[in-house]
Design a protein around this motif. Structure first.
Motif, PDB file in Angstrom:
ATOM      1  N   HIS A  35       1.266  -1.401   0.067  1.00 28.62           N
ATOM      2  CA  HIS A  35       0.180  -0.461   0.234  1.00 28.62           C
ATOM      3  C   HIS A  35       0.464   1.328  -0.305  1.00 28.62           C
ATOM      4  O   HIS A  35       1.046   2.440  -0.635  1.00 28.62           O
ATOM      5  CB  HIS A  35      -1.164  -0.283   1.095  1.00 28.62           C
ATOM      6  N   ALA A  36       2.045   1.221   0.952  1.00 26.76           N
ATOM      7  CA  ALA A  36       3.149   1.940   0.496  1.00 26.76           C
ATOM      8  C   ALA A  36       3.721   2.438  -0.937  1.00 26.76           C
ATOM      9  O   ALA A  36       4.008   3.734  -1.059  1.00 26.76           O
ATOM     10  CB  ALA A  36       4.443   1.963   1.921  1.00 26.76           C
ATOM     11  N   ALA A  37       3.771   1.373  -1.278  1.00 29.52           N
ATOM     12  CA  ALA A  37       4.224   1.298  -2.433  1.00 29.52           C
ATOM     13  C   ALA A  37       3.675   1.790  -4.126  1.00 29.52           C
ATOM     14  O   ALA A  37       4.389   2.381  -4.548  1.00 29.52           O
ATOM     15  CB  ALA A  37       4.913  -0.049  -3.112  1.00 29.52           C
ATOM     16  N   ILE A  38       2.226   1.035  -3.623  1.00 26.01           N
ATOM     17  CA  ILE A  38       1.481   2.035  -5.142  1.00 26.01           C
ATOM     18  C   ILE A  38       1.146   3.430  -4.641  1.00 26.01           C
ATOM     19  O   ILE A  38       1.475   4.360  -5.041  1.00 26.01           O
ATOM     20  CB  ILE A  38       0.579   2.011  -4.062  1.00 26.01           C
ATOM     21  N   LYS A  39       0.888   4.143  -3.237  1.00 21.97           N
ATOM     22  CA  LYS A  39       1.150   5.504  -3.014  1.00 21.97           C
ATOM     23  C   LYS A  39       2.542   6.591  -3.294  1.00 21.97           C
ATOM     24  O   LYS A  39       2.271   7.304  -3.957  1.00 21.97           O
ATOM     25  CB  LYS A  39       0.565   6.120  -1.412  1.00 21.97           C
ATOM     26  N   THR A  40       3.832   5.680  -3.201  1.00 22.29           N
ATOM     27  CA  THR A  40       4.729   5.758  -3.650  1.00 22.29           C
ATOM     28  C   THR A  40       4.859   6.121  -4.813  1.00 22.29           C
ATOM     29  O   THR A  40       4.830   7.346  -5.839  1.00 22.29           O
ATOM     30  CB  THR A  40       6.176   4.940  -3.314  1.00 22.29           C
ATOM     31  N   ILE A  41       4.187   5.231  -5.785  1.00 23.46           N
ATOM     32  CA  ILE A  41       4.372   5.510  -6.967  1.00 23.46           C
ATOM     33  C   ILE A  41       3.265   6.638  -7.495  1.00 23.46           C
ATOM     34  O   ILE A  41       3.264   7.832  -8.636  1.00 23.46           O
ATOM     35  CB  ILE A  41       3.498   4.141  -7.704  1.00 23.46           C
ATOM     36  N   ASN A  42       2.425   7.264  -7.352  1.00 23.10           N
ATOM     37  CA  ASN A  42       1.832   7.920  -7.365  1.00 23.10           C
ATOM     38  C   ASN A  42       2.122   9.802  -7.210  1.00 23.10           C
ATOM     39  O   ASN A  42       2.232   9.769  -7.991  1.00 23.10           O
ATOM     40  CB  ASN A  42       0.081   8.138  -6.443  1.00 23.10           C
ATOM     41  N   ILE A  43       2.931   9.023  -5.893  1.00 24.10           N
ATOM     42  CA  ILE A  43       3.398  10.907  -5.901  1.00 24.10           C
ATOM     43  C   ILE A  43       4.868  10.803  -6.780  1.00 24.10           C
ATOM     44  O   ILE A  43       4.838  12.017  -7.249  1.00 24.10           O
ATOM     45  CB  ILE A  43       4.211  10.218  -3.899  1.00 24.10           C
ATOM     46  N   LEU A  44       5.537   9.549  -7.044  1.00 27.26           N
ATOM     47  CA  LEU A  44       6.471  10.120  -8.148  1.00 27.26           C
ATOM     48  C   LEU A  44       5.892  10.953  -9.121  1.00 27.26           C
ATOM     49  O   LEU A  44       6.137  11.258 -10.334  1.00 27.26           O
ATOM     50  CB  LEU A  44       7.385   8.752  -8.261  1.00 27.26           C
ATOM     51  N   LYS A  45       4.495  10.387  -9.663  1.00 23.74           N
ATOM     52  CA  LYS A  45       4.123  10.574 -10.996  1.00 23.74           C
ATOM     53  C   LYS A  45       3.590  12.036 -10.934  1.00 23.74           C
ATOM     54  O   LYS A  45       3.925  13.006 -12.110  1.00 23.74           O
ATOM     55  CB  LYS A  45       3.036   9.734 -11.371  1.00 23.74           C
ATOM     56  N   GLN A  46       3.017  12.583  -9.955  1.00 17.88           N
ATOM     57  CA  GLN A  46       2.723  14.064  -9.290  1.00 17.88           C
ATOM     58  C   GLN A  46       3.904  15.182  -9.546  1.00 17.88           C
ATOM     59  O   GLN A  46       4.255  15.704 -10.356  1.00 17.88           O
ATOM     60  CB  GLN A  46       2.039  14.347  -8.251  1.00 17.88           C
ATOM     61  N   LYS A  47       5.274  14.654  -9.641  1.00 18.55           N
ATOM     62  CA  LYS A  47       6.457  14.874  -9.300  1.00 18.55           C
ATOM     63  C   LYS A  47       7.467  14.484 -10.872  1.00 18.55           C
ATOM     64  O   LYS A  47       8.316  14.727 -11.067  1.00 18.55           O
ATOM     65  CB  LYS A  47       7.518  14.558  -8.351  1.00 18.55           C
ATOM     66  N   ASN A  48       6.888  14.047 -12.026  1.00 17.82           N
ATOM     67  CA  ASN A  48       6.647  14.414 -12.732  1.00 17.82           C
ATOM     68  C   ASN A  48       8.144  13.174 -13.411  1.00 17.82           C
ATOM     69  O   ASN A  48       8.779  13.021 -14.651  1.00 17.82           O
ATOM     70  CB  ASN A  48       6.824  15.057 -14.001  1.00 17.82           C
ATOM     71  N   PHE A  49       8.404  12.221 -12.165  1.00 19.09           N
ATOM     72  CA  PHE A  49       9.094  10.894 -12.114  1.00 19.09           C
ATOM     73  C   PHE A  49       8.462  10.353 -13.231  1.00 19.09           C
ATOM     74  O   PHE A  49       7.823   9.649 -12.952  1.00 19.09           O
ATOM     75  CB  PHE A  49       9.924  10.582 -10.724  1.00 19.09           C
ATOM     76  N   ILE A  50       9.535   9.425 -13.875  1.00 17.66           N
ATOM     77  CA  ILE A  50       9.005   8.438 -14.894  1.00 17.66           C
ATOM     78  C   ILE A  50       9.251   6.992 -14.270  1.00 17.66           C
ATOM     79  O   ILE A  50      10.283   6.946 -13.961  1.00 17.66           O
ATOM     80  CB  ILE A  50       9.479   8.330 -16.462  1.00 17.66           C
ATOM     81  N   ILE A  51       8.713   5.986 -13.731  1.00 20.33           N
ATOM     82  CA  ILE A  51       9.307   4.799 -12.932  1.00 20.33           C
ATOM     83  C   ILE A  51       8.919   3.531 -14.348  1.00 20.33           C
ATOM     84  O   ILE A  51       8.335   3.216 -15.656  1.00 20.33           O
ATOM     85  CB  ILE A  51       7.771   4.632 -12.212  1.00 20.33           C
ATOM     86  N   PRO A  52      10.104   2.722 -14.602  1.00 23.29           N
ATOM     87  CA  PRO A  52      11.184   3.053 -13.680  1.00 23.29           C
ATOM     88  C   PRO A  52      12.347   3.268 -14.437  1.00 23.29           C
ATOM     89  O   PRO A  52      13.771   3.293 -13.708  1.00 23.29           O
ATOM     90  CB  PRO A  52      11.008   1.201 -14.144  1.00 23.29           C
ATOM     91  N   ASP A  53      12.122   4.060 -15.046  1.00 20.90           N
ATOM     92  CA  ASP A  53      13.191   5.018 -16.159  1.00 20.90           C
ATOM     93  C   ASP A  53      14.352   5.990 -15.090  1.00 20.90           C
ATOM     94  O   ASP A  53      15.455   6.002 -14.606  1.00 20.90           O
ATOM     95  CB  ASP A  53      12.991   6.159 -17.524  1.00 20.90           C
ATOM     96  N   ASP A  54      13.852   6.814 -14.002  1.00 16.82           N
ATOM     97  CA  ASP A  54      14.196   7.178 -13.531  1.00 16.82           C
ATOM     98  C   ASP A  54      13.882   6.957 -12.086  1.00 16.82           C
ATOM     99  O   ASP A  54      15.404   7.212 -11.335  1.00 16.82           O
ATOM    100  CB  ASP A  54      13.575   8.541 -12.989  1.00 16.82           C
ATOM    101  N   ILE A  55      13.506   5.801 -11.383  1.00 21.57           N
ATOM    102  CA  ILE A  55      12.936   5.582 -10.060  1.00 21.57           C
ATOM    103  C   ILE A  55      12.114   4.444  -9.970  1.00 21.57           C
ATOM    104  O   ILE A  55      11.168   4.274 -10.848  1.00 21.57           O
ATOM    105  CB  ILE A  55      12.838   6.467  -8.994  1.00 21.57           C
TER     106      ILE A  55
END
Length: 360
Positions: free
Chosen positions: A278-298
Motif C-alpha cells: 500500500h505504501a509502494a502504490i502511494k509512492t508510485i502516485n507521488i512520483l508521478k505527480q512530481k513527473n518522475f518516470i517509473i522505472p526509468d528515473d526511479i
C-alpha cells in the motif's frame, strides 16, 4: 462384567491408551476386528464404545477412513478461535484488501480439514467485556491471535487464562514470548535487494509504529548484510504520529509528507523499496505527480503481493505473501503445540518474488 457393560470397558481401555500416549491425537485407533478379538465381543459393543467417546469429543469417525483420536475429553483440539483484528479498528481497503479474508479462509479450511470446530471473534465485538464473555462461553483449546493484537499485554494475560495455547499470526517474535507464524521476509527482501543492488542511493520506506512494521525493518536490515549495501536511506513515515491514531488514519498523507520532504531536500534515489504494497502504490502516485518516470528515473518495489499491485501503472514488482497458506500453517503450528510435538517459537511461511515492470 455383564454384557451390557462391555462397551464401557472398551471405552475405558481406549481412554487409558490415549492418556498413556499409546494412541496419539490424530492417529487411528485399533481396528474393530482387533478390539472384538481383544475383548471377545461383537462389533455392536465396539461401535457403542466408539459412539460414547465420539460424544465426549475424544474420538472422531471419518467415513471410509476409520476412527481417529480427537482429544482427551477436556476439549483438546476441540475449538480454535481466531482474533482477526483489534475490535476497535475498522477494516480499510488500502490496508487489508483481501489479506485478512485470505487468512480467515486459510484458518477455516484447515480447521475443517482437521475436523476442528472454528469460532471467529473480530471487529463485530462491541467491547472488550463482550469479547471476553463470548470467549469464556466457548470451550477453547487454542487461539490464533492476529499480530496487531500482540502489544495488548493485559488482554493477552486474560487469553492465557482461557487457554495456554496461543499462536500469533503475522506477529513479531522479537516482542512477544508467544509462538509466532510469520512470512519469510528475510528471504523476500534478499530477492528484492538482488534486483535493486544495481542501483545507487536506495531508499527503504517503512513504519515502526506497529510490531509488524518493526519486524519488517529488522528483516530488511538482516537481508542487507548479504549484499553489503551502504548507500541506504531509511524513511519512517510513522514518525509523526502516535500509536492510538496510527490504525485509524489514512496512511497516504503520512507517506506523502515523508517522501515529499525527502525529495524536496534534493534527494533522488534510484530505487525505493517499500515495506508494504500500500505504501509502494502511494509512492508510485507521488512520483508521478512530481513527473518522475517509473522505472526509468526511479525503480519502486513493494512487499505483500496485494491484488491491486498488478493494476498499478506500471505493475508493481513485489513479494507475494500467501496469507491463506499462513492461516493454514498457523493452525498446524497450534495443533503441534497442543499435542506437545514442538517447542518452536517461530515458523516461517515461504514467499514468492513477483517481477513486474516497476523496476529496471
Amino acid at each position: 462384567m455383564s454384557k451390557g457393560k462391555l462397551y464401557e470397558k472398551i471405552a475405558d481401555y481406549l481412554k487409558n491408551a490415549i492418556e498413556k500416549g499409546e494412541l496419539k491425537i490424530g492417529e487411528a485407533i485399533y481396528s474393530e476386528p482387533e478390539l472384538c478379538a481383544k475383548f471377545n465381543v461383537s462389533r455392536t459393543s465396539v461401535r457403542k464404545a466408539i459412539r460414547q467417546l465420539a460424544g465426549e469429543n475424544i474420538l472422531v469417525s471419518r467415513q471410509g477412513l476409520g476412527t481417529f483420536v480427537k482429544g482427551d475429553g477436556h476439549g483438546l483440539i476441540h475449538n480454535t478461535v481466531c482474533l482477526v483484528n483489534h475490535w476497535t479498528r475498522s477494516l480499510r481497503y488500502d490496508r487489508t484488501e483481501t489479506y485478512y479474508m485470505d487468512e480467515i479462509f486459510g484458518i477455516e479450511s484447515e480447521c475443517s480439514r482437521r475436523q476442528i470446530n472454528f469460532q471467529m471473534f473480530s471487529g463485530i465485538i462491541k467491547s472488550k467485556d463482550e469479547l471476553l464473555t463470548q470467549m469464556q462461553n466457548h470451550k477453547l483449546d487454542g487461539i490464533v491471535l492476529d499480530g496487531n493484537y500482540q502489544t495488548h499485554e493485559k488482554d493477552i494475560k486474560i487469553f492465557k487464562n482461557i487457554t495456554p495455547h496461543i499462536v500469533v499470526l503475522d506477529g513479531n517474535p522479537a516482542e512477544t514470548d508467544l509462538p509466532c507464524m510469520v512470512p519469510d521476509e528475510i528471504t523476500g527482501y534478499e530477492k528484492i535487494l538482488q534486483l535493486a543492488a544495481r542501483h545507487k542511493n536506495i531508499c527503504f520506506l517503512h513504519e515502526t509504529m506497529s510490531a509488524v512494521g518493526r519486524r519488517k525493518l529488522a528483516a530488511f536490515k538482516k537481508a542487507l548484510k548479504k549484499y553489503r549495501l551502504t548507500e541506504i536511506t531509511f524513511l519512517d513515515y510513522s514518525s509523526k504520529i502516535n500509536y492510538d491514531n496510527f490504525y485509524n488514519v489514512d496512511h497516504y498523507p503520512l507517506v506523502y509528507y515523508t517522501l515529499n520532504k525527502f525529495l524536496e531536500n534534493g534527494n533522488k534515489p534510484e530505487a525505493i523499496i517499500c515495506a508494504q504494497d500500500h505504501a509502494a502504490i502511494k509512492t508510485i502516485n507521488i512520483l508521478k505527480q512530481k513527473n518522475f518516470i517509473i522505472p526509468d528515473d526511479i525503480s519502486v518495489f513493494g512487499f505483500s503481493g496485494m491484488t491491486i499491485s498488478e493494476m498499478t501503472v506500471p505493475p508493481l514488482s513485489t513479494v507475494k505473501l500467501d496469507s491463506s497458506e499462513m492461516g493454514k500453517k498457523a493452525v498446524e503450528f497450534l495443533c503441534d503445540i497442543i499435542q506437545g510435538k514442538t517447542e518452536d517459537k517461530i515458523r516461517c511461511c515461504p514467499v514468492t518474488l513477483l517481477e513486474r515492470a516497476s523496476h529496471k
